[in-house]
Design an enzyme around this catalytic site. Structure first.
Site, PDB file in Angstrom:
ATOM      1  CG  ASP A 316      -2.048   0.973   1.118  1.00 21.89           C
ATOM      2  OD1 ASP A 316      -2.190   1.574   0.042  1.00 21.89           O
ATOM      3  OD2 ASP A 316      -2.786   1.140   2.104  1.00 21.89           O
ATOM      4  CG  ASP A 554      -2.617  -0.004   7.199  1.00 17.68           C
ATOM      5  OD1 ASP A 554      -3.562  -0.372   6.462  1.00 17.68           O
ATOM      6  OD2 ASP A 554      -2.166   1.155   7.181  1.00 17.68           O
TER       7      ASP A 554
END
Length: 818
Positions: A316, A554
Site C-alpha cells: 500500500d 494495516d
C-alpha cells in the site's frame, strides 16, 4: 444497526446485560462475573502452541517410537554398546523442546509489550486496561487517535470515526449517542463514553480475523512440506525393509538373534533422518528470535522461508512507501492574497488560525506543527472541523478565516480557482485552501463567498529508507505492485519519488471489468481506486500466474487479501486484527526492515538445504545398501554404533555449525531437488565403494569385523568429500568446521574404538580400503558434475526456476522424451 434492532439482538444473548452509568461504569463484582461467564474481549488465539503441546509434539513422534522399539530390542539381546544412538536422540528431543519454548517465550513477550490499552470507567474510577481484559458492557473513554477495541455503542459525547481500516473508505463519520462503533476503526476527532456491545469472538473484527485464520490454518512453507513428504515416505519404507532384513538374517543367513537385530537396526538407524527435522525446527526458531530482536515478530515461524522465495511484493502507499503521519510540505499564496497586498505574512495568519484550533485530528496536528509563528490575536469564536462540511473556521476581532477542502470552501467558483492548485493535486499533494470570510462564522455553514489567501500542501512524506529498500527488491528480481485506494495518478507520483521501477504504468482499478483483471495485474505496477474485494482477486490472479506473492497491509479490509497471499506482512501502526491475522508483523512499522527479513529467510533455506544434503547421503546409502544386502542375501555390513560415529561428526556437528552461518544467496529451484542433487552423488558413491568392499569380502573370505571397520572408514572418507564439496567456496569459518569435525572423528576413533566397534584390520583389507578410497574420489567427482549438469539443464529448459515441483519435472521429462 438502529437502537431497536440492537436491543432485539441483546435479548437473544444468554448473558445478562448491564447498562451502567457512563460516570460509574461496571463494579468489580460485575467485572468478575463477566470473567466467570467468559464475556471477555479475548483476542483470537495465537497459532503458537502451549509448552505442553511443544513437549508432546517433540517427544511423542513416529521416529522416536521407532528408536524406542529399537532400543528395547537391543536391551533384549544384551547389546548395550549399540545404544550409542539413544543419547543423540534424547539430546535432539531436548534441544528441540528448549529452543521452541524459548522462541515462543520471546515472541509472546513481544506480543505483551505491544498490547493495546484503553481507558475504562470501573467503580467510578478511570483505569488503563488492556484490550484483552475488557468485558461485555464495560464503559470505555475513546478520544482522538484511539482505536475502538470492540463493537460498542456511544452513550455520551460525539466523535468522528475513520472506518477506512474496515471499509477501505477514508471518509470520517460522525457518531453521536446511541450510534454504533465498529471495532478496528479509529477516533479522529472528539471524545465519547461508549459501552462495549460485542466483545471477543462476537466482535466484527474478531469474526474477520477468525475467518482469515481459518483460511490460512493449513499453510506451510515449501521446505516444510517437502520435509514432511520425505519423512512420510521414509516412515513407510523402514518397517518392511527392517522386517525383511531381520527374517533374512535369521532364516537364510542363519545368523544369531543378536546379530540379526544389530544388523537390521544399523540399516534402519541409517535410513532415519533423525536430525534433519530438528535442524529445520531449530534454524527456524533461531531466525524467529533474531528477527524479534530487530522488532520483527513472526506469528508463523515458517513464513520467514516463504518470504525469502517471494518474487512479487504487493504494498500500500500509506505506511509502507510513505510515513503514517501527515506533514505540511509548503504553503502557496493565492492570487487573491497577492493582489490584496497583504502586509502580514500568510504563515502568520495561518499560525493564528492554528493556535486557536485544538489539535484533535491528524491534519490540524500537522498544521500546528508547521505554522508556529503567530501575531498573538485572540479568537472570538470558532467552528470545529466537520466531516460533512469538510472545513473549520475561526473569527478574530478584525477578520474571519476558514480552512478546508477547496471544493467545499470555494464552492460556486471552484472551477475558476482550480487552475491555481490543480497541478499540486496531480503531484500527489492533499490541498487545503485557507481563505478570508466576510463575516463572523458561528455555524458550519458558508453563506457568503470565501476569498482564497493560500493553499496548504499536505502529504505523507516518503520514508527516508524507501528508495534504498525498493532498489534492493528490484535488484533481487522482486516485482513491486502498489495497490491503493487513492487516485492512481497520486500514487504514481509518490511511487516515482520512492524510486519504484515502472511507476508510470498506472491504472484506475474502478474502471476495470473482471475480464480485464488478469492482463492488468500482469502489465501494470500502480493500481489506484482499488476496492477491498479487488485486492483479494488481484492476489489470486498473481498466484495463478505462477508468482510467489507477499502483501503488506494495516487494515481489516486487507485481511482476506493478506491471507490469500503466500506471505502477509502487517504494520504495527495499523489495525490489531491485521496484526493477528498476518504472518509477519513489523513492530516499529519500518518497511526498511524487509531486506533483513529476506536475508534471514535466505540464511535459513540455503543453510538447511546445504546441511540436508549431508543428512540424506547417509539415508540414501542406508536404503540402497539395505536393498543390495537383500539382493545378495548378506548381512548389513555396519553396526548401529558405527552409524552413530559417522552421523555425529560427518553430518550432525558440521550441519548444525554451518546452519549458523550468514548466507544471502538467492534461492533457486525446488527444495527437495536441491538437497537430492547434493546428496545423491555421495549416497551412490557410498553404495558403490561399500558394495564393492562387501563383495570383495565374500570372495576373499574376509572377517566380518574387517569389512565393518573398513566400511566405516570409507563412509567417513566420503562424508568429508561431501562436506568439502558443499562448503564451497571455502572461507575461514567453513575450513574451521571441516577441521573441527575431522579432529573429533579422529579422537573418537582412537580413544573410543571399542565403543564404536572399530578393530584392527588385515593387510588385505587395508589395501582394499586404499584402492576404494581413490575410486570413491573419482566416482564422487564424476557423479557430482553429472548431477549438477542435469539439474541446471532442467531448471533452464523448464523456465520455472522458482516454482519447480516433482509433478512439473515429471511432466517436463515425459514431454522431452516424447
Amino acid at each position: 444497526m438502529d437502537k431497536s434492532k440492537r436491543q432485539q439482538n441483546e435479548q437473544t444473548v444468554k448473558t445478562a446485560r448491564y447498562h451502567p452509568d457512563y460516570q460509574t461504569g461496571l463494579s468489580h463484582a460485575m467485572v468478575e462475573s463477566r470473567f466467570a461467564e467468559g464475556a471477555v474481549n479475548q483476542t483470537v488465539d495465537s497459532d503458537f502452541k502451549t509448552n505442553r503441546q511443544i513437549i508432546i509434539d517433540n517427544t511423542f513422534t513416529y521416529f522416536n517410537l521407532i528408536f524406542l522399539v529399537l532400543a528395547v530390542l537391543l536391551v533384549v539381546v544384551d547389546s548395550f554398546k549399540n545404544l550409542t544412538f539413544l543419547p543423540v536422540v534424547i539430546a535432539n528431543t531436548v534441544i528441540g523442546i528448549v529452543q521452541e519454548i524459548h522462541a515462543k517465550k520471546v515472541l509472546n513477550n513481544l506480543s505483551v509489550m505491544n498490547a493495546a490499552t484503553v481507558t475504562t470507567i470501573r467503580n467510578g474510577e478511570e483505569k488503563t486496561t488492556p484490550f484483552e481484559e475488557l468485558v461485555l458492557d464495560d464503559i470505555v473513554i475513546l478520544k482522538t487517535d484511539d482505536q475502538i477495541p470492540a463493537d460498542a455503542v456511544v452513550v455520551k459525547g460525539q466523535v468522528q470515526v475513520n472506518e477506512s481500516l474496515l471499509t477501505g473508505e477514508s471518509d470520517e463519520i460522525t457518531k453521536k449517542e446511541n450510534d454504533d462503533l465498529l471495532s478496528g476503526s479509529f477516533i479522529v476527532a472528539g471524545k465519547c463514553y461508549a459501552r462495549l456491545d460485542k466483545v471477543g469472538n462476537d466482535a466484527y473484527i474478531s469474526k474477520l480475523t477468525l475467518k482469515a485464520k481459518a483460511m490460512g490454518h493449513d499453510e506451510q512453507s515449501k521446505m516444510i512440506k517437502s520435509l514432511n513428504k520425505l519423512i512420510k515416505w521414509v516412515g513407510i519404507i523402514i518397517i518392511p525393509v527392517g522386517l525383511i532384513l531381520f527374517f533374512q538374517n535369521i532364516l537364510l543367513n542363519h545368523e544369531s538373534l543378536e546379530n540379526s537385530v544389530i544388523s537390521m537396526e544399523a540399516a534402519l538407524i541409517g535410513m532415519i533422518p533423525e536430525g534433519l527435522y530438528l535442524l529445520t525446527t531449530i534454524a527456524l526458531a533461531l531466525s524467529a528470535t533474531r528477527l524479534a530482536r530487530r522488532q520483527v515478530m513472526l506469528h508463523d515461524m515458517k513464513s520467514v522461508e516463504t518470504l525469502a522465495r517471494v518474487n512479487v511484493l504487493c504494498l500500500d502507499k500509506t505506511g509502507t512507501i510513505t510515513e503514517n503521519e501527515m506533514a505540511v510540505q509548503k504553503v502557496i499564496p493565492a492570487a487573491g492574497y497577492q493582489e490584496k497586498g497583504q502586509v502580514v505574512p500568510i504563515e502568520t495568519l495561518i499560525g493564528d488560525f492554528a493556535a486557536a484550533m485544538p489539535g484533535d485530528n491528524a491534519t490540524m496536528k500537522a498544521i500546528k506543527h508547521y505554522f508556529t509563528k503567530t501575531s498573538g490575536r485572540q479568537a472570538q469564536s470558532k467552528v470545529p472541523f466537520s466531516s460533512v462540511q469538510k472545513f473549520s473556521g475561526v473569527s478574530f476581532a478584525d477578520q474571519t478565516y476558514v480552512l478546508g477542502a477547496p471544493e467545499m470552501v470555494l464552492r460556486a467558483k471552484f472551477d475558476s480557482y482550480q487552475p491555481e492548485f490543480i497541478n499540486y493535486t496531480q503531484k500527489g499533494y492533499r490541498v487545503l485552501v485557507f481563505g478570508e470570510y466576510p463575516k463572523e462564522l458561528l455555524k458550519p455553514v458558508l453563506t457568503a463567498e470565501v476569498r482564497p489567501l493560500g493553499y496548504i500542501l499536505i502529504a505523507n512524506p516518503v520514508r527516508k529508507e524507501a528508495r534504498k529498500t525498493f532498489a534492493y527488491f528490484e535488484k533481487q528480481g522482486v516485482a513491486l505492485k502498489v495497490i491503493s485506494g487513492d487516485n492512481p495518478l497520486t500514487v504514481s507520483h509518490v511511487a516515482t519519488e520512492a524510486g519504484i521501477a515502472a511507476a508510470d504504468r498506472y491504472i484506475d482499478a474502478s474502471r476495470l471489468t473482471p475480464e480485464q483483471y488478469p492482463a492488468a495485474v500482469k502489465n501494470y505496477t500502480i493500481f489506484g481506486r482499488v476496492r477491498p474485494e479487488q485486492k483479494k482477486q488481484f492476489i489470486q490472479l498473481l498466484k495463478k500466474q505462477g508468482s510467489t506473492v507477499a502483501m503488506t497491509g494495516d487494515g481489516v479490509n486487507d485481511i482476506l487479501a493478506m491471507k490469500e497471499a503466500d506471505c502477509s506482512i502487517a504494520m504495527a501502526s495499523g489495525n490489531s486484527a491485521a496484526m493477528q491475522a498476518s504472518q509477519v508483523v513489523l513492530l516499529d512499522s519500518d518497511f526498511s526492515k524487509m531486506p533483513e527479513v529476506v536475508f534471514e529467510g535466505r540464511r535459513v533455506v540455503n543453510n538447511i538445504e546445504r546441511s540436508a544434503g549431508l543428512f540424506l547421503v547417509k539415508n540414501i546409502f542406508s536404503l540402497l545398501m539395505a536393498v543390495l544386502a537383500m539382493l545378495l542375501t548378506v548381512s548389513y555390513p555396519l553396526q548401529p554404533t558405527q552409524i552413530t560415529l559417522i552421523s555425529a561428526f560427518t553430518i550432525g556437528l558440521p550441519s548444525f555449525l554451518l546452519a549458523l552461518e550468514d548466507n544471502r544467496k538467492r534461492i533457486r529451484g525446488n527444495f527437495i531437488i536441491n538437497i537430492l542433487s547434493r546428496s545423491i552423488p555421495g549416497g551412490i558413491t557410498d553404495l558403490l565403494v561399500v558394495g564393492a568392499l562387501v563383495i570383495c569380502g565374500i570372495i576373499l573370505d574376509l572377517h566380518k569385523a574387517d569389512v565393518s571397520t573398513a566400511a566405516t572408514m570409507l563412509l567417513i572418507a566420503v562424508g568429508f568429500m561431501v562436506l568439502f564439496k558443499i562448503s564451497q567456496p571455502l572461507n575461514k569459518f567453513r575450513v574451521g568446521v571441516i577441521a573441527a569435525s575431522f579432529v573429533c572423528t579422529v579422537v573418537a576413533a582412537l580413544l573410543f574404538n571399542n565403543l564404536f566397534s572399530l578393530t584392527a584390520i588385515s593387510p588385505i583389507s587395508i589395501l582394499l580400503l586404499i584402492i576404494l578410497f581413490f575410486a570413491a574420489d573419482s566416482v564422487f567427482r564424476y557423479l557430482t558434475k553429472a548431477v549438477e549438469r542435469a539439474r541446471e539443464a532442467l531448471l533452464q529448459r523448464s523456465g520455472q526456476e522458482h516454482h519447480l515441483s516433482f509433478k512439473e519435472i515429471w511432466q517436463y521429462l515425459k514431454k522431452k522424451k516424447a
